[in-house]
Scaffold this motif. Structure first.
Motif, PDB file in Angstrom:
ATOM      1  N   VAL A 284      30.221  23.458  47.113  1.00  0.00           N
ATOM      2  CA  VAL A 284      30.169  24.706  47.869  1.00  0.00           C
ATOM      3  C   VAL A 284      28.899  25.463  47.528  1.00  0.00           C
ATOM      4  N   SER A 285      28.494  26.337  48.419  1.00  0.00           N
ATOM      5  CA  SER A 285      27.300  27.139  48.199  1.00  0.00           C
ATOM      6  C   SER A 285      27.497  28.070  47.001  1.00  0.00           C
ATOM      7  N   PRO A 286      26.533  28.116  46.089  1.00  0.00           N
ATOM      8  CA  PRO A 286      26.683  29.043  44.956  1.00  0.00           C
ATOM      9  C   PRO A 286      26.748  30.505  45.390  1.00  0.00           C
ATOM     10  N   TYR A 287      26.094  30.832  46.489  1.00  0.00           N
ATOM     11  CA  TYR A 287      26.170  32.202  46.987  1.00  0.00           C
ATOM     12  C   TYR A 287      27.581  32.537  47.463  1.00  0.00           C
ATOM     13  N   ARG A 288      28.171  31.628  48.211  1.00  0.00           N
ATOM     14  CA  ARG A 288      29.526  31.878  48.704  1.00  0.00           C
ATOM     15  C   ARG A 288      30.554  31.825  47.570  1.00  0.00           C
ATOM     16  N   LEU A 289      30.331  30.941  46.606  1.00  0.00           N
ATOM     17  CA  LEU A 289      31.237  30.901  45.452  1.00  0.00           C
ATOM     18  C   LEU A 289      31.172  32.212  44.672  1.00  0.00           C
ATOM     19  N   THR A 290      29.966  32.737  44.473  1.00  0.00           N
ATOM     20  CA  THR A 290      29.824  34.004  43.758  1.00  0.00           C
ATOM     21  C   THR A 290      30.468  35.141  44.533  1.00  0.00           C
ATOM     22  N   ALA A 291      30.290  35.145  45.852  1.00  0.00           N
ATOM     23  CA  ALA A 291      30.918  36.183  46.668  1.00  0.00           C
ATOM     24  C   ALA A 291      32.442  36.093  46.579  1.00  0.00           C
ATOM     25  N   HIS A 292      32.970  34.872  46.590  1.00  0.00           N
ATOM     26  CA  HIS A 292      34.417  34.677  46.511  1.00  0.00           C
ATOM     27  C   HIS A 292      34.961  35.154  45.164  1.00  0.00           C
ATOM     28  N   LEU A 293      34.285  34.799  44.080  1.00  0.00           N
ATOM     29  CA  LEU A 293      34.733  35.232  42.759  1.00  0.00           C
ATOM     30  C   LEU A 293      34.555  36.739  42.578  1.00  0.00           C
ATOM     31  N   ALA A 294      33.439  37.271  43.064  1.00  0.00           N
ATOM     32  CA  ALA A 294      33.195  38.707  42.926  1.00  0.00           C
ATOM     33  C   ALA A 294      34.240  39.518  43.689  1.00  0.00           C
ATOM     34  N   SER A 295      34.615  39.062  44.885  1.00  0.00           N
ATOM     35  CA  SER A 295      35.633  39.789  45.643  1.00  0.00           C
ATOM     36  C   SER A 295      36.992  39.705  44.960  1.00  0.00           C
ATOM     37  N   PHE A 373      27.175  32.123  39.269  1.00  0.00           N
ATOM     38  CA  PHE A 373      26.041  31.288  39.674  1.00  0.00           C
ATOM     39  C   PHE A 373      25.889  30.075  38.750  1.00  0.00           C
ATOM     40  N   VAL A 374      26.252  30.230  37.478  1.00  0.00           N
ATOM     41  CA  VAL A 374      26.254  29.065  36.586  1.00  0.00           C
ATOM     42  C   VAL A 374      27.248  28.020  37.092  1.00  0.00           C
ATOM     43  N   ALA A 375      28.434  28.466  37.488  1.00  0.00           N
ATOM     44  CA  ALA A 375      29.437  27.530  37.999  1.00  0.00           C
ATOM     45  C   ALA A 375      29.001  26.916  39.324  1.00  0.00           C
ATOM     46  N   GLY A 376      28.427  27.732  40.205  1.00  0.00           N
ATOM     47  CA  GLY A 376      28.039  27.215  41.515  1.00  0.00           C
ATOM     48  C   GLY A 376      26.914  26.214  41.464  1.00  0.00           C
ATOM     49  N   ASN A 377      26.038  26.303  40.463  1.00  0.00           N
ATOM     50  CA  ASN A 377      24.912  25.366  40.333  1.00  0.00           C
ATOM     51  C   ASN A 377      25.160  24.281  39.293  1.00  0.00           C
ATOM     52  N   ASP A 378      26.362  24.237  38.721  1.00  0.00           N
ATOM     53  CA  ASP A 378      26.656  23.299  37.626  1.00  0.00           C
ATOM     54  C   ASP A 378      25.636  23.439  36.501  1.00  0.00           C
ATOM     55  N   ALA A 379      25.231  24.679  36.230  1.00  0.00           N
ATOM     56  CA  ALA A 379      24.187  24.929  35.245  1.00  0.00           C
ATOM     57  C   ALA A 379      24.696  24.820  33.816  1.00  0.00           C
ATOM     58  N   GLY A 380      25.991  24.706  33.623  1.00  0.00           N
ATOM     59  CA  GLY A 380      26.503  24.531  32.274  1.00  0.00           C
ATOM     60  C   GLY A 380      26.250  23.150  31.704  1.00  0.00           C
ATOM     61  N   VAL A 415      19.395  30.208  35.743  1.00  0.00           N
ATOM     62  CA  VAL A 415      20.735  30.778  35.869  1.00  0.00           C
ATOM     63  C   VAL A 415      21.449  30.757  34.522  1.00  0.00           C
ATOM     64  N   GLN A 416      21.349  29.650  33.803  1.00  0.00           N
ATOM     65  CA  GLN A 416      21.989  29.600  32.484  1.00  0.00           C
ATOM     66  C   GLN A 416      21.315  30.555  31.499  1.00  0.00           C
ATOM     67  N   PHE A 417      19.981  30.644  31.552  1.00  0.00           N
ATOM     68  CA  PHE A 417      19.243  31.550  30.683  1.00  0.00           C
ATOM     69  C   PHE A 417      19.713  32.997  30.911  1.00  0.00           C
ATOM     70  N   ASN A 418      19.834  33.387  32.188  1.00  0.00           N
ATOM     71  CA  ASN A 418      20.284  34.748  32.497  1.00  0.00           C
ATOM     72  C   ASN A 418      21.690  35.004  31.977  1.00  0.00           C
TER      73      ASN A 418
END
Length: 517
Positions: A284-295, A373-380, A415-418
């Motif tokens: 899924v898009s990291p932007y849409r995932l972040t919007a979904h979690l933020a809401s 955004f870490v989750a949406g980009n698999d940055a972990g 994203v992970q650094f932030n």
């Protein structure tokens, strides 16, 4: 004749004599109530030097009105009071405000307390009935569980297993082998199966299907749990039939209901981004995932804040003796003061503590968004070490993408650094706020969420480090996501406590003074 000024909010004065004896009178929007005599209060003494009895910051909410002095003969009907002021329980009248002037029991006020400052005992009647509070508290628990299940759905890569949106018929899972095979064949037509899960068996498909199905059905349960009781409360007399009874709930609760529906639609919009054929990586898009979690976090925060408002007892506005001639000043005391008798230095430190509480809550929310955004980009899954990243404090890949702003949201290293340093900044801010608060003479109900927030912040940072070092193990990462919502809960609890309470301060500039005629 002595007069007292009062607005729409409740006011407190002192009555003299009368057949029922003297005592304190609390006049509210819907009636008045009585506190019996107490040795600390002298309601028969003559006026003396003009010393304010109370001082609060909030102004009254309506134009001033005058009430002539008279005795309160007889016992007040329906007003219940114990002999001890510290354990007084009040029962508010249902009579509207305008009828108080014609009520047979008039309010009389004394002009001088025996000592000051005075802290009024806090009324124990909550603003909303118990069924309403239990209902909204249950909704908060369900939304919390929804966030946890959603995290498990993402970590098990189950979010794209159901490729159709059926708000009603989708509540039932496949019942037969043919239905399971049809559902599996639909899944095979989309990129996740073709590029990642090719060769997945039907039994393996069932494992990821149940997570996504449970996540969606929990959303349906939340919707029904909110709408059905809310409709009942609207239709049943005594709950939300009048604006005076509901207060801000008139617009808050419909907004929460709309947020629940929007959250479901946003979830499907997020899933659609992972079903497109032209995606490089089927996710899924990291932007849409972040919007979904933020809401989801915003919906939970709104519910929790309203729930805490519901559980906060009604507070009285304090009428203060302000002039030697016996006039009474109406000042609005929204709540019992946090620091009665505090020095100016303590008040200054409390203001800094309050700013730290607001900053801590905002930083927790910002760190949650960075984690999405870490989750949406698999940055972990990059730089699984701590505290360095590839042997450096600042990795060289931070600004590899063009334009530069894309690195903040799409570059997995950035994203992970932030997220790392936002988490550490949040921890430092919370501990600084905790250190300021522990030096103040705060009551126990303020220190409890303060200690819990500080302790949970340390636990959350530890969970984040363990998640990184374990290469995002499912159970550790799910606990880390649940911990973020727990930390936000404690931060909101503390913020609600310090925002809804008032300090002893100078008299309100808008308070009116009426001199006796």
């Amino acid at each position: 004749m002595q007069q007292a000024v009062w607005g729409r909010r409740a006011t407190v004065g002192w009555r003299n004599g009368g057949g029922g004896g003297g005592g304190a009178v609390v006049v509210g929007e819907r009636g008045h109530r009585v506190i019996p005599h107490h040795p600390h209060y002298n309601c028969t003494s003559a006026p003396s030097a003009p010393k304010p009895m109370f001082a609060f910051n909030a102004p009254t909410t309506a134009a001033a009105r005058t009430v002539p002095r008279a005795t309160l003969g007889g016992q007040l009907a329906r007003g219940r009071a114990h002999n001890s002021v510290q354990h007084t329980r009040f029962a508010l009248f249902s009579r509207p405000q305008h009828s108080l002037r014609s009520h047979s029991h008039r309010r009389g006020y004394c002009s001088q307390p025996s000592h000051q400052p005075l802290t009024l005992p806090q009324p124990c009647t909550p603003p909303q009935p118990l069924p309403v509070r239990v209902w909204l508290g249950t909704c908060c628990v369900l939304v919390y569980g929804m966030v946890v299940v959603g995290g498990m759905t993402r970590l098990t890569e189950s979010g794209l297993s159901i490729v159709q949106w059926k708000p009603v018929s989708g509540a039932l899972p496949p019942m037969s082998q043919e239905e399971w095979q049809r559902e599996f064949d639909n899944y095979k037509q989309f990129p996740e199966y073709k590029r990642i899960n090719h060769g997945l068996t039907l039994e393996g498909f069932k494992e990821i299907f149940w997570w996504e199905w449970g996540h969606r059905n929990l959303g349906r349960v939340i919707g029904l749990t909110f709408v059905l009781p809310y409709t009942y409360f609207l239709l049943r007399r005594g709950y939300f039939r009048s604006r005076a009874a509901a207060g801000p709930l008139v617009w808050q609760l419909p907004l929460i209901g709309a947020g629940i529906g929007f959250q479901g639609a946003l979830g499907w919009y997020m899933v659609q981004s992972g079903l497109e054929e032209d995606v490089v990586v089927p996710r899924v898009s990291p932007y849409r995932l972040t919007a979904h979690l933020a809401s989801a976090f915003a919906l939970y925060s709104g519910m929790l804040w309203i729930f805490m408002d519901m559980c906060t007892p009604r507070a009285a506005t304090i009428a203060t003796a302000a002039t030697a001639g016996g006039a009474v000043t109406a000042g609005a005391a929204a709540h019992t003061p946090l620091l009665p008798g505090a020095t100016s230095a303590e008040l200054a430190r409390f203001r800094r503590f309050k700013i730290g509480t607001v900053a801590s809550t905002c930083l927790v929310a910002l760190t949650v968004l960075a984690g999405a955004f870490v989750a949406g980009n698999d940055a972990g899954l990059v730089y699984n070490e701590f505290p360095l990243m590839g042997g450096r404090w600042i990795p060289p890949e931070l600004w590899d993408l063009n334009p530069a702003w894309r690195n903040l949201f799409e570059n997995d290293v950035t994203v992970q650094f932030n997220h790392r340093y936002l988490g550490l900044t949040t921890l430092a801010t919370i501990l600084t706020t905790w250190n300021m608060g522990r030096r103040l003479p705060l009551p126990r109900y303020v220190k409890m969420p303060m200690h819990l927030m500080a302790g949970m912040a340390g636990v959350q940072v530890t969970l984040g480090i363990v998640t990184l070092l374990s290469f995002v193990q499912t159970h550790v990462a799910a606990t880390h996501q649940a911990g973020s919502l727990t930390l936000l809960t404690f931060a909101l609890w503390l913020l609600h406590t310090v925002k809804r309470r008032r300090l002893m301060g100078p008299p309100p500039p808008t308070a009116a003074v009426v001199h006796p005629k």
